[in-house]
Each structure stands twice: as structure tokens, then as C-alpha cells.
Design a protein around this motif. Structure first.
Motif, PDB file in Angstrom:
ATOM      1  N   CYS A 182      14.579 -33.427  35.325  1.00 43.22           N
ATOM      2  CA  CYS A 182      13.552 -32.458  34.940  1.00 43.22           C
ATOM      3  C   CYS A 182      13.632 -32.213  33.439  1.00 43.22           C
ATOM      4  O   CYS A 182      14.643 -32.521  32.799  1.00 43.22           O
ATOM      5  N   GLY A 183      12.564 -31.659  32.879  1.00 44.15           N
ATOM      6  CA  GLY A 183      12.565 -31.409  31.449  1.00 44.15           C
ATOM      7  C   GLY A 183      11.302 -30.692  31.017  1.00 44.15           C
ATOM      8  O   GLY A 183      10.304 -30.652  31.738  1.00 44.15           O
ATOM      9  N   GLU A 213       8.395 -31.583  35.673  1.00 40.84           N
ATOM     10  CA  GLU A 213       8.160 -30.909  34.392  1.00 40.84           C
ATOM     11  C   GLU A 213       8.388 -29.413  34.581  1.00 40.84           C
ATOM     12  O   GLU A 213       7.840 -28.805  35.504  1.00 40.84           O
ATOM     13  N   PRO A 251      12.413 -24.805  30.041  1.00 38.29           N
ATOM     14  CA  PRO A 251      13.876 -24.894  30.035  1.00 38.29           C
ATOM     15  C   PRO A 251      14.579 -23.918  30.973  1.00 38.29           C
ATOM     16  O   PRO A 251      15.521 -24.295  31.679  1.00 38.29           O
ATOM     17  N   ARG A 267      13.502 -22.642  33.727  1.00 35.71           N
ATOM     18  CA  ARG A 267      13.300 -23.115  35.092  1.00 35.71           C
ATOM     19  C   ARG A 267      14.169 -24.328  35.390  1.00 35.71           C
ATOM     20  O   ARG A 267      14.648 -24.504  36.516  1.00 35.71           O
ATOM     21  N   CYS A 268      14.395 -25.181  34.388  1.00 37.21           N
ATOM     22  CA  CYS A 268      15.262 -26.347  34.589  1.00 37.21           C
ATOM     23  C   CYS A 268      16.655 -25.921  35.027  1.00 37.21           C
ATOM     24  O   CYS A 268      17.261 -26.552  35.911  1.00 37.21           O
ATOM     25  N   ALA A 302      17.823 -30.368  41.103  1.00 36.36           N
ATOM     26  CA  ALA A 302      17.747 -31.347  40.016  1.00 36.36           C
ATOM     27  C   ALA A 302      19.167 -31.766  39.653  1.00 36.36           C
ATOM     28  O   ALA A 302      20.126 -30.999  39.820  1.00 36.36           O
ATOM     29  N   ALA A 332      18.818 -32.348  33.443  1.00 35.05           N
ATOM     30  CA  ALA A 332      17.722 -31.639  32.786  1.00 35.05           C
ATOM     31  C   ALA A 332      17.762 -31.894  31.291  1.00 35.05           C
ATOM     32  O   ALA A 332      18.845 -31.919  30.692  1.00 35.05           O
ATOM     33  N   VAL A 337      16.573 -30.063  27.981  1.00 38.66           N
ATOM     34  CA  VAL A 337      16.188 -28.695  27.651  1.00 38.66           C
ATOM     35  C   VAL A 337      16.366 -28.455  26.157  1.00 38.66           C
ATOM     36  O   VAL A 337      16.985 -29.237  25.439  1.00 38.66           O
ATOM     37  N   THR A 380      17.437 -19.272  28.396  1.00 37.59           N
ATOM     38  CA  THR A 380      18.367 -20.260  28.927  1.00 37.59           C
ATOM     39  C   THR A 380      19.804 -19.771  28.779  1.00 37.59           C
ATOM     40  O   THR A 380      20.112 -18.979  27.881  1.00 37.59           O
TER      41      THR A 380
END
Length: 309
Positions: free
Chosen positions: A96-97, A126, A129, A131-132, A141, A144, A146, A152
Motif C-alpha cells: 500500500c502507499g 492506495e 499514510p 491509513r497505511c 498490508a 507500505a 509512506v 503517522t
């Protein structure tokens, strides 16, 4: 290996409320509350207590979390070692990213893994950050990409392994006949008096511009909000202001705007980090993904800066 109820407690600790933890984990609030009650009964301690209209973790809960973080990291190391024993990786693998990474870095890497390991089910998500990190913590995931924002976890957070991956320079985008286009050297501070187009508050793009401008010694005069690069460039074209665009981001070539590489010591850039759950960085698919990302990034970030226009 790790009780899923501990993951739920970790998400409550990260977000501060049962409702937010439920949203991050795709559970209902009642399901989160039920799992926390079960965990409390199994351990024989209270995990939550009321605080005004909200809740807070008890001392016992923080003790449980401290040990849960250690156990989770050890379990991830075990998974990584077991994966390394297999000649033919299989199963799900999710990367993810944030938007630019999800557009330009992750698809070619995911395609490489898919073609090389037909038994691996590669998925790309997608996400902002913050949420990643939720996806990592929930086990949704594996890797990631980020950038650090106020939403974060700090790089020292023991639940995650975060490592610098690349520095993505920031370019200033102005109308094609802007006076800056005739100068040989432009710093971000030179644009302090410009009107600015930034992302909506709470987005990574908003934080990126604010942080860069603060480091340059000024607070941007925000005139408009646009989350998409092309939306921002369209506003620049009509002389509504200027925008900052990371070098990895691509704009339509037919717009009458100039993209100006910025000077400075150091020149403004956003640092892209690779994040995994603590202990998971040694997983062979993570290692191979990072190697592939570095190859793609080297192709997308040439040593010569883009010319205005």
C-alpha cells in the motif's frame, strides 16, 4: 500466532476510541467492544475505563500492549524465516502507499512479483499514510510506502519498522511566463509572497506543503485547495497561485505552466519511507519488493532536474 484480539487492542490504543478502531479494522464498534471484553475476561484485568465522555487504557492494558508488541514482532520474524525456507512463495501479499507511490512505484513492482511468483496473490491499495499504518497494524498490508505526517506514528514506534527509501525533490509549478522562469536559481523562500494552492487540511499533501514552507521560514498564504496535482496545475495555469509538486508526480505536458527545480541547502524534498510491522522487514517478498522499488525509482528520478515547461 498472535490473538487477533490483541490487534484490536493495539488499534484502540492508536486511535483512542472504539469507533475509530472499528473503522480501521473493518469491524463494527460492537464487535470491537465484544473482543475487548473477551480479552479482558481471559486476562482477568480491566483494559478500558471511562474518562469523561470517552475511554482510556488502564495501566494493565498498557502492560498487555507492551508485551503484545514484543510477541507480535517475534511472530513476524518467525513468519519471515518460514517464508525464506520456501522455494516457491505463495499466498497473499499486499502493498500500500500514498497516491504518487501507488501510481508510479507500486504497480510495476506488483507486476514483477506477480510475473515472478504465480502462486503469490499480489494486491495494491492506495491509501493516505496514516491509513497505511492502520492496514499494517491490522495485518491487511505487508509493506507500505509512506511519508511522515502528523497523522503517522513516529519513526521510533516499536510496532513498526520504518526505513528511509528515497528522497523525492519538490518542484515549484508557476505560470509559464512567471518571472521565476527567467532566473537561474530559485529557493522555496523566494515564493513566500505567492498565493498558494495546497491540499485540504488533514491530507498528506497539505502537511507536506506546510512543513516545507515552515522549514523555508514562512507560512504559505493559502488561496485555494486542490488534492490532485492536475487540479492544482489547472489553477496555476489560470494564475490562481503556485503549487509544490514532488518530482515523482507527473503533470500533463500540454499545460502552459513551468516546473522549476528548487535550490537550497538542502533543497526541499519529501522523504519516502518503507514501513512494515516490526519483525516483518526480513520477509523475502518485502526484501525483493524494496529492491524492485529502488530500481523503478532510479528510472523515475533522473539525476538531471526537469526543465521548466
Amino acid at each position: 500466532m498472535i490473538d487477533p484480539k490483541l490487534r484490536v487492542l493495539q488499534l484502540v490504543a492508536r486511535h483512542g476510541t472504539v469507533t475509530a478502531a472499528a473503522a480501521a479494522s473493518h469491524y463494527t464498534p460492537s464487535a470491537v467492544s465484544y473482543q475487548l471484553r473477551q480479552l479482558s475476561e481471559e486476562l482477568g484485568v480491566a483494559l478500558l475505563e471511562t474518562q469523561g465522555r470517552g475511554i482510556r487504557l488502564t495501566t494493565a492494558a498498557r502492560t498487555v500492549l507492551r508485551h503484545a508488541d514484543v510477541l507480535a514482532a517475534q511472530a513476524e520474524r518467525a513468519y519471515a524465516e518460514l517464508a525464506a525456507l520456501s522455494d516457491e512463495p505463495s499466498g497473499p501479499f499486499t502493498v500500500c502507499g500514498f497516491s504518487t507511490a501507488a501510481t508510479h512505484l507500486l504497480p510495476p513492482v506488483a507486476a514483477t512479483l506477480r510475473d515472478r511468483y504465480p502462486h503469490v496473490r499480489v494486491r495494491v491499495i492506495e491509501a493516505e499514510p496514516g491509513r497505511c499504518f492502520d492496514l499494517l497494524l491490522a495485518g491487511d498490508a505487508d509493506l507500505a510506502l509512506v511519508i511522515n505526517t502528523e497523522h503517522t506514528p513516529p519513526t521510533g514506534d516499536e510496532r513498526f519498522h520504518q526505513q528511509p527509501l528515497l528522497d523525492d525533490p519538490l518542484d515549484l509549478v508557476v505560470p509559464e511566463d512567471h518571472p521565476f522562469t527567467t532566473r537561474r536559481r530559485i529557493t522555496l523562500a523566494d515564493a513566500a509572497d505567492e498565493e498558494w494552492i495546497v491540499g485540504r487540511p488533514g491530507t498528506a499533501y497539505h502537511d507536506l506543503v506546510r512543513t516545507a514552507c515552515t522549514a523555508a521560514g514562512f507560512s504559505p498564504n493559502v488561496a485555494h485547495y486542490a488534492d490532485e496535482w492536475d487540479t492544482g496545475a489547472a489553477l496555476v495555469e489560470r494564475r490562481f497561485g503556485v503549487i509544490l509538486v514532488p518530482r515523482l508526480a507527473r503533470l500533463h505536458d500540454d499545460r502552459p505552466v513551468a516546473r522549476i527545480p528548487l535550490s537550497g541547502d538542502p533543497a526541499p524534498a519529501r522523504r519516502v519511507l518503507a514501513a512494515t510491522r516490526s519483525g516483518h522487514a526480513g520477509h523475502p517478498l518485502v526484501t525483493e519488493s524494496l529492491e524492485a522499488i529502488n530500481v523503478v525509482a532510479a528510472e523515475l528520478l533522473p539525476t538531471e532536474a526537469p526543465q521548466p515547461g
